[in-house]
Design an enzyme around this catalytic site. Structure first.
Site, PDB file in Angstrom:
ATOM      1  N   THR A  84      -3.595   5.959 -22.239  1.00 21.35           N
ATOM      2  CA  THR A  84      -3.585   4.627 -21.671  1.00 21.35           C
ATOM      3  C   THR A  84      -2.202   4.044 -21.961  1.00 21.35           C
ATOM      4  O   THR A  84      -1.481   4.528 -22.837  1.00 21.35           O
ATOM      5  CB  THR A  84      -4.640   3.707 -22.329  1.00 21.35           C
ATOM      6  OG1 THR A  84      -4.382   3.669 -23.733  1.00 21.35           O
ATOM      7  CG2 THR A  84      -6.051   4.199 -22.091  1.00 21.35           C
TER       8      THR A  84
ATOM      9  N   TYR B  97       0.857  -1.194   0.000  1.00 17.30           N
ATOM     10  CA  TYR B  97       0.000   0.000   0.000  1.00 17.30           C
ATOM     11  C   TYR B  97       0.879   1.225   0.000  1.00 17.30           C
ATOM     12  O   TYR B  97       1.794   1.333   0.811  1.00 17.30           O
ATOM     13  CB  TYR B  97      -0.909   0.024   1.238  1.00 17.30           C
ATOM     14  CG  TYR B  97      -2.368   0.097   0.848  1.00 17.30           C
ATOM     15  CD1 TYR B  97      -2.858   1.241   0.199  1.00 17.30           C
ATOM     16  CD2 TYR B  97      -3.243  -0.955   1.070  1.00 17.30           C
ATOM     17  CE1 TYR B  97      -4.179   1.307  -0.202  1.00 17.30           C
ATOM     18  CE2 TYR B  97      -4.560  -0.899   0.671  1.00 17.30           C
ATOM     19  CZ  TYR B  97      -5.030   0.240   0.024  1.00 17.30           C
ATOM     20  OH  TYR B  97      -6.337   0.293  -0.377  1.00 17.30           O
TER      21      TYR B  97
ATOM     22  N   ASP C 212      -5.772  13.599 -25.578  1.00 16.51           N
ATOM     23  CA  ASP C 212      -5.925  12.216 -25.112  1.00 16.51           C
ATOM     24  C   ASP C 212      -5.379  11.322 -26.222  1.00 16.51           C
ATOM     25  O   ASP C 212      -6.032  11.095 -27.235  1.00 16.51           O
ATOM     26  CB  ASP C 212      -7.408  11.937 -24.855  1.00 16.51           C
ATOM     27  CG  ASP C 212      -7.660  10.496 -24.403  1.00 16.51           C
ATOM     28  OD1 ASP C 212      -6.707   9.682 -24.409  1.00 16.51           O
ATOM     29  OD2 ASP C 212      -8.820  10.191 -24.052  1.00 16.51           O
TER      30      ASP C 212
ATOM     31  N   GLU D 277      -0.312   4.849  -0.695  1.00 19.66           N
ATOM     32  CA  GLU D 277      -1.042   6.099  -0.963  1.00 19.66           C
ATOM     33  C   GLU D 277      -0.104   7.280  -0.847  1.00 19.66           C
ATOM     34  O   GLU D 277       0.700   7.363   0.087  1.00 19.66           O
ATOM     35  CB  GLU D 277      -2.184   6.264   0.051  1.00 19.66           C
ATOM     36  CG  GLU D 277      -3.366   5.369  -0.258  1.00 19.66           C
ATOM     37  CD  GLU D 277      -4.494   5.539   0.748  1.00 19.66           C
ATOM     38  OE1 GLU D 277      -4.274   6.161   1.802  1.00 19.66           O
ATOM     39  OE2 GLU D 277      -5.587   5.030   0.472  1.00 19.66           O
TER      40      GLU D 277
ATOM     41  N   LYS E  90      -2.543   0.182 -25.131  1.00 20.70           N
ATOM     42  CA  LYS E  90      -2.957   0.070 -26.535  1.00 20.70           C
ATOM     43  C   LYS E  90      -1.689  -0.022 -27.400  1.00 20.70           C
ATOM     44  O   LYS E  90      -0.920  -0.964 -27.231  1.00 20.70           O
ATOM     45  CB  LYS E  90      -3.907   1.211 -26.882  1.00 20.70           C
ATOM     46  CG  LYS E  90      -5.207   1.098 -26.053  1.00 20.70           C
ATOM     47  CD  LYS E  90      -6.208   2.212 -26.263  1.00 20.70           C
ATOM     48  CE  LYS E  90      -7.382   2.045 -25.316  1.00 20.70           C
ATOM     49  NZ  LYS E  90      -8.340   3.166 -25.391  1.00 20.70           N
TER      50      LYS E  90
ATOM     51  N   ARG F  65      -2.452  -2.758 -18.505  1.00 24.22           N
ATOM     52  CA  ARG F  65      -3.657  -1.922 -18.499  1.00 24.22           C
ATOM     53  C   ARG F  65      -3.443  -0.814 -17.486  1.00 24.22           C
ATOM     54  O   ARG F  65      -3.153  -1.072 -16.319  1.00 24.22           O
ATOM     55  CB  ARG F  65      -4.891  -2.725 -18.089  1.00 24.22           C
ATOM     56  CG  ARG F  65      -5.118  -3.994 -18.860  1.00 24.22           C
ATOM     57  CD  ARG F  65      -6.554  -4.442 -18.761  1.00 24.22           C
ATOM     58  NE  ARG F  65      -7.352  -3.602 -19.620  1.00 24.22           N
ATOM     59  CZ  ARG F  65      -7.354  -3.703 -20.952  1.00 24.22           C
ATOM     60  NH1 ARG F  65      -6.641  -4.609 -21.571  1.00 24.22           N
ATOM     61  NH2 ARG F  65      -8.095  -2.894 -21.667  1.00 24.22           N
TER      62      ARG F  65
HETATM   63  C1  LIG Z   1      -9.288   3.576 -24.580  1.00 26.07           C
HETATM   64  C2  LIG Z   1      -9.485   5.040 -24.381  1.00 26.07           C
HETATM   65  C3  LIG Z   1      -9.696   5.606 -23.116  1.00 26.07           C
HETATM   66  C4  LIG Z   1     -10.061   4.813 -21.894  1.00 26.07           C
HETATM   67  O1  LIG Z   1      -9.302   3.867 -21.444  1.00 26.07           O
HETATM   68  P1  LIG Z   1      -9.804   2.780 -20.372  1.00 26.07           P
HETATM   69  O2  LIG Z   1      -8.509   2.284 -19.882  1.00 26.07           O
HETATM   70  O3  LIG Z   1     -10.617   1.793 -21.132  1.00 26.07           O
HETATM   71  O4  LIG Z   1     -10.596   3.481 -19.319  1.00 26.07           O
HETATM   72  C5  LIG Z   1      -9.725   6.975 -23.000  1.00 26.07           C
HETATM   73  N1  LIG Z   1      -9.593   7.760 -24.071  1.00 26.07           N
HETATM   74  C6  LIG Z   1      -9.449   7.259 -25.308  1.00 26.07           C
HETATM   75  C7  LIG Z   1      -9.309   8.197 -26.452  1.00 26.07           C
HETATM   76  C8  LIG Z   1      -9.394   5.887 -25.502  1.00 26.07           C
HETATM   77  O5  LIG Z   1      -9.283   5.416 -26.751  1.00 26.07           O
END
Ligand SMILES: *Cc1c(COP(=O)(O)O)cnc(C)c1O
Length: 414
Positions: A225, A53, A199, A55, A228, A234
């Site tokens: 993220t 933990y 993003d 935090e 991807k 993840r």
């Molecule tokens: C996949 C994605 C997210 C969210 O990711 P999660 O890990 O599934 O919550 C946010 N923004 C964009 C543009 C994405 O493609």
């Protein structure tokens, strides 16, 4: 992979994991948001760091015993900074959506206006879906693609921004295949004093691999993220200019989250280390070459590719307009032969989200398995044959056998 303890202690779950392992090996993964992590990333995720933990942030924790964890988190931060050239990085977001929530919380007050890409034209749920926190707490003003060419219309973005004066301009997408004009977004934001938030969840790996332009030099805040195209565990990170870092850190913890997932953050460090290697540039270049070849091969077979092609790892295909098969039907038929894709709205879709006109395909996962351009021709052939034979059970069975035979030649990292 071997799971000797699970095998004895929990054979039921062991079998489930083995079945998923087989599915991943024997099928073709074309879901644009998925990838296969390296064994090193898997090892970090399965490590004893999950027991801790911590935090707070390195050097300022609410629990004792965090000297080692601090080293792991700092390593992830330093590598992310180097990889993206960011001034400040928070590596604790548990996933992309909570990362984005932290950005909204840090930069806005509830009710503030945000300009973002319309969700049915490529935006993400966390960019203003009415059932998502973003759509409930903030006033989202959408911008759209130009109907004639299906590209983001920067002049329209500017006109809407000048008219609506949003507090933040959000640039990013889950289903858009073209380059982003980050610089122009920033110039527009500067005209109205808006914050800029990119993003890059989908394209982070292509930016890290130096194949696509980065918003980091222009934007106030950039989230991504890590699972991807970046090919990590993840999770997510938030990069920002130094001046925004205190607000971002506060929003992540204690604003939204409690203890960070230290095993996952360590795995992020491993993935960033991999992305810093020269091979990762080759990998990301190959992802794009494969996507362009797949788009071309499908177009040659009479499929309409949205906007006519792709600059990144993904493409949208108008299967309804091209072949009179809906996105939902296509997803189902392809799953039957071992190809995973997802149905997707296309710009100005006349059909509904649960049965739209399009499908979305991405090449990051297949490229990790070592596939090259010529293999994309075979993949296009499988897709075309399956959709043409959607009601022919015998032919679909035959195709499923062919897909499996083709797939197993490309090893999944494990
Ligand atoms: C996949 C994605 C997210 C969210 O990711 P999660 O890990 O599934 O919550 C946010 N923004 C964009 C543009 C994405 O493609």
């Amino acid at each position: 992979m071997e799971y000797p303890h699970l095998k004895i202690q929990d054979p039921k779950l062991y079998e489930i994991i083995k079945a998923e392992e087989a599915r991943q090996k024997e099928g073709l993964e074309l879901i644009a948001s998925e990838n296969y992590v390296s064994p090193a990333v898997l090892e970090a995720m399965g490590s004893v760091l999950t027991n801790k933990y911590s935090e707070g942030y390195p050097g300022k924790r609410y629990y004792g015993g965090n000297r080692v964890i601090d080293e792991a988190e700092n390593l992830a931060i330093e590598r992310a900074k180097e990889l993206f050239g960011a001034e400040a990085v928070n590596v604790q977001p548990l996933s992309g959506s909570p990362a984005n929530m932290a950005v909204y919380m840090a930069l806005l007050n509830p009710g503030d206006k945000v300009l973002g890409l319309s969700l049915d034209q490529g935006g993400h749920l966390s960019h203003g879906h009415p059932l998502n926190f973003s759509g409930k707490l903030y006033q989202i003003i959408p911008y759209f693609l130009k109907k004639e060419n299906e590209l983001i219309d920067m002049d329209e973005v500017e006109a809407i921004a000048l008219r609506e004066k949003p507090k933040m301009i959000l640039a990013g997408f889950s289903a858009y295949s073209r380059n982003m004009d980050w610089k122009r977004f920033k110039e527009i934001a500067d005209k109205i004093g808006a914050h800029t938030f990119a993003d890059i969840a989908h394209i982070a790996g292509l930016i890290a691999g130096k194949q696509l332009e980065s918003p980091v030099p222009y934007f106030d805040v950039v989230s991504t993220t890590t699972h991807k195209t970046l090919r990590g565990p993840r999770g997510a990170i938030i990069m920002s200019r130094e001046q925004f870092a205190p607000a971002i850190n506060k929003a992540v913890f204690p604003g939204i989250q409690g203890g960070p997932h230290d095993h996952i953050n360590a795995a992020k460090a491993v993935a960033f280390g991999e992305a810093l290697r020269p091979e990762f540039r080759d990998y990301s270049a190959q992802i794009i070459k494969n996507a362009q070849r797949l788009a071309q091969a499908l177009a040659n077979r009479g499929f309409r590719i949205i906007s006519g092609g792709t600059d990144n790892h993904l493409m949208l295909v108008d299967v309804f307009g091209s072949k009179n098969i809906t996105g939902k039907e296509a997803e189902h038929v392809l799953e039957e032969i071992g190809i995973s894709i997802n149905k997707n709205m296309i710009p100005y879709d006349t059909r509904k989200p649960l049965d739209p006109s399009g499908i979305r395909l991405g090449t990051a996962a297949l490229t990790t398995r070592g596939m090259k351009e010529a293999h994309m021709d075979t993949v296009a052939e499988f897709i075309d044959a399956a959709l043409a034979n959607k009601d022919n059970a015998a032919e679909l069975e035959n195709l499923a056998r062919k897909v499996k035979r083709f797939s197993v030649d490309f090893p999944v990292p494990a």
